[in-house]
Design a protein around this motif. Structure first.
Motif, short mmCIF file in Angstrom:
data_model
loop_
_atom_site.label_atom_id
_atom_site.label_comp_id
_atom_site.label_asym_id
_atom_site.label_seq_id
_atom_site.Cartn_x
_atom_site.Cartn_y
_atom_site.Cartn_z
N UNK A 141 46.47 10.56 -58.60
CA UNK A 141 45.90 10.72 -57.27
C UNK A 141 46.64 11.81 -56.54
N UNK A 142 45.97 12.49 -55.63
CA UNK A 142 46.58 13.62 -54.92
C UNK A 142 46.28 13.53 -53.43
N UNK A 143 47.29 13.80 -52.62
CA UNK A 143 47.12 13.82 -51.18
C UNK A 143 47.81 15.05 -50.61
N UNK B 219 55.38 12.99 -57.48
CA UNK B 219 55.90 14.36 -57.54
C UNK B 219 55.41 15.07 -56.29
N UNK B 220 56.05 16.19 -55.96
CA UNK B 220 55.66 16.90 -54.74
C UNK B 220 55.81 18.40 -54.94
N UNK B 221 54.87 19.13 -54.38
CA UNK B 221 54.95 20.59 -54.33
C UNK B 221 54.89 21.00 -52.87
N UNK C 96 53.45 22.87 -46.06
CA UNK C 96 52.42 21.95 -46.55
C UNK C 96 52.92 21.26 -47.82
N UNK C 97 52.59 19.98 -47.96
CA UNK C 97 52.95 19.22 -49.16
C UNK C 97 51.70 18.89 -49.96
N UNK C 98 51.83 18.94 -51.26
CA UNK C 98 50.83 18.40 -52.17
C UNK C 98 51.53 17.29 -52.95
N UNK C 99 51.12 16.05 -52.71
CA UNK C 99 51.77 14.90 -53.32
C UNK C 99 50.89 14.35 -54.43
N UNK C 100 51.45 14.21 -55.62
CA UNK C 100 50.75 13.61 -56.75
C UNK C 100 51.42 12.29 -57.12
N UNK D 59 45.85 8.28 -50.50
CA UNK D 59 45.74 8.70 -49.10
C UNK D 59 47.08 8.49 -48.42
N UNK D 60 47.60 9.53 -47.76
CA UNK D 60 48.87 9.45 -47.07
C UNK D 60 48.67 9.79 -45.59
N UNK D 61 49.35 9.08 -44.72
CA UNK D 61 49.24 9.33 -43.29
C UNK D 61 50.61 9.20 -42.64
N UNK D 62 50.75 9.84 -41.49
CA UNK D 62 51.99 9.76 -40.74
C UNK D 62 52.07 8.42 -40.03
N UNK D 63 53.27 7.86 -40.01
CA UNK D 63 53.51 6.60 -39.32
C UNK D 63 54.70 6.82 -38.39
N UNK D 64 54.47 6.67 -37.08
CA UNK D 64 55.54 6.87 -36.11
C UNK D 64 56.37 5.60 -35.99
#
Length: 264
Positions: free
Chosen positions: A123-125, A45-47, A108-112, A169-174
């Motif tokens: 988990x939340x990132x 889910x995302x806020x 900003x995103x809050x990802x659950x 844990x979430x990270x950007x991937x180019x």
């Protein structure tokens, strides 16, 4: 004037699982907003929170909150779904709410994400994109700018019964074609995204890894939890001991000796 209900109500009808909220009589011009598309894996889910600041050169301040009205914040939400889902949001680049000319500063995103049946097994990132002043004459992004966010589960044991708990844990991937693209590095120039689309694709890595180093040892059959000083040692660093291990419990209560297969 725009309200929280209005902006949440701008979610397109094609979005899965979103509750549509009523809109006010105001409208947002096509050239004064961008479309945000989020693709989520199953169980996510995302806020979203769009934050606004006074336009450069303005002496006014962000109007204070009035009731349920947040002039400097706009809220978006996509509910958790057990299936993969896609959501569409229309995000204003500017606002004149409260009489102060405002511009979008960050989204900003809050990802659950769920990893078990219990309501605590979540988990939340946090991640997001930022914006800055710029010129529409600057190098323009494509009509649809795709941003990749890779998420991964990090596991650990918690409590005296050593239940498995997970951290997201979430990270950007180019992508290869974005490696040197200034559009996706650093703040995005606001004017470039008028009428454009930003698509954020979240994926989940297949392999999970320990949250903290030197606490698990990997074997062909899976990960084993180091004994540490004793069964009661909450930190239980290996410190070179790769022969003594202790059992733990899965989120569903199973007693296990190896993760994620539970038994050897």
């Amino acid at each position: 004037m725009f309200s929280r209900e209005f902006f949440t109500g701008l979610v397109r009808a094609g979005a899965i699982g979103l509750g549509m909220l009523g809109a006010t009589g105001c409208s947002v011009a096509q050239q004064d907003r961008f479309t945000l598309i989020t693709e989520l894996p199953p169980g996510f889910s995302i806020k979203g929170e769009a934050s606004y600041v006074p336009r450069t050169g303005e002496s006014c301040t962000v109007p204070p909150r009035k009731g349920r009205n947040y002039p400097g914040l706009k809220f978006f939400e996509q509910k958790l779904n057990n299936d993969a889902q896609t959501a569409h949001f229309e995000v204003p680049l500017t606002s004149n709410e409260g009489g102060c000319p405002l511009v979008l500063d960050t989204f900003a995103y809050e990802v659950d994400a769920k990893y078990g049946a219990d309501f605590r097994n979540v988990g939340r990132a946090h991640t997001g994109v930022s914006f800055s002043d710029g010129s529409a004459e600057s190098p323009s992004p494509p009509p649809v700018l795709v941003l990749q966010k890779q998420c991964q589960w990090l596991f650990r044991t918690a409590g005296p019964d050593r239940y498995i708990a997970k951290i997201l844990k979430c990270k950007s991937v180019a992508t290869p074609d974005q490696a040197s693209d200034p559009v996706v590095k650093g703040p995005m120039q606001r004017a470039q995204f008028a009428g454009k689309t930003i698509k954020v694709v979240f994926s989940i890595a297949k392999e999970e890894t320990p949250y903290m180093g030197d606490t698990w040892v990997k074997f062909p059959e899976g990960w084993k939890r180091c004994m540490g000083k004793s069964l009661e040692d909450p930190y239980a660093f290996c410190r070179g001991n790769t022969t003594d291990f202790k059992p733990f419990k899965m989120p569903d209560g199973r007693d296990c000796t190896v993760y994620p297969n539970c038994t050897e």
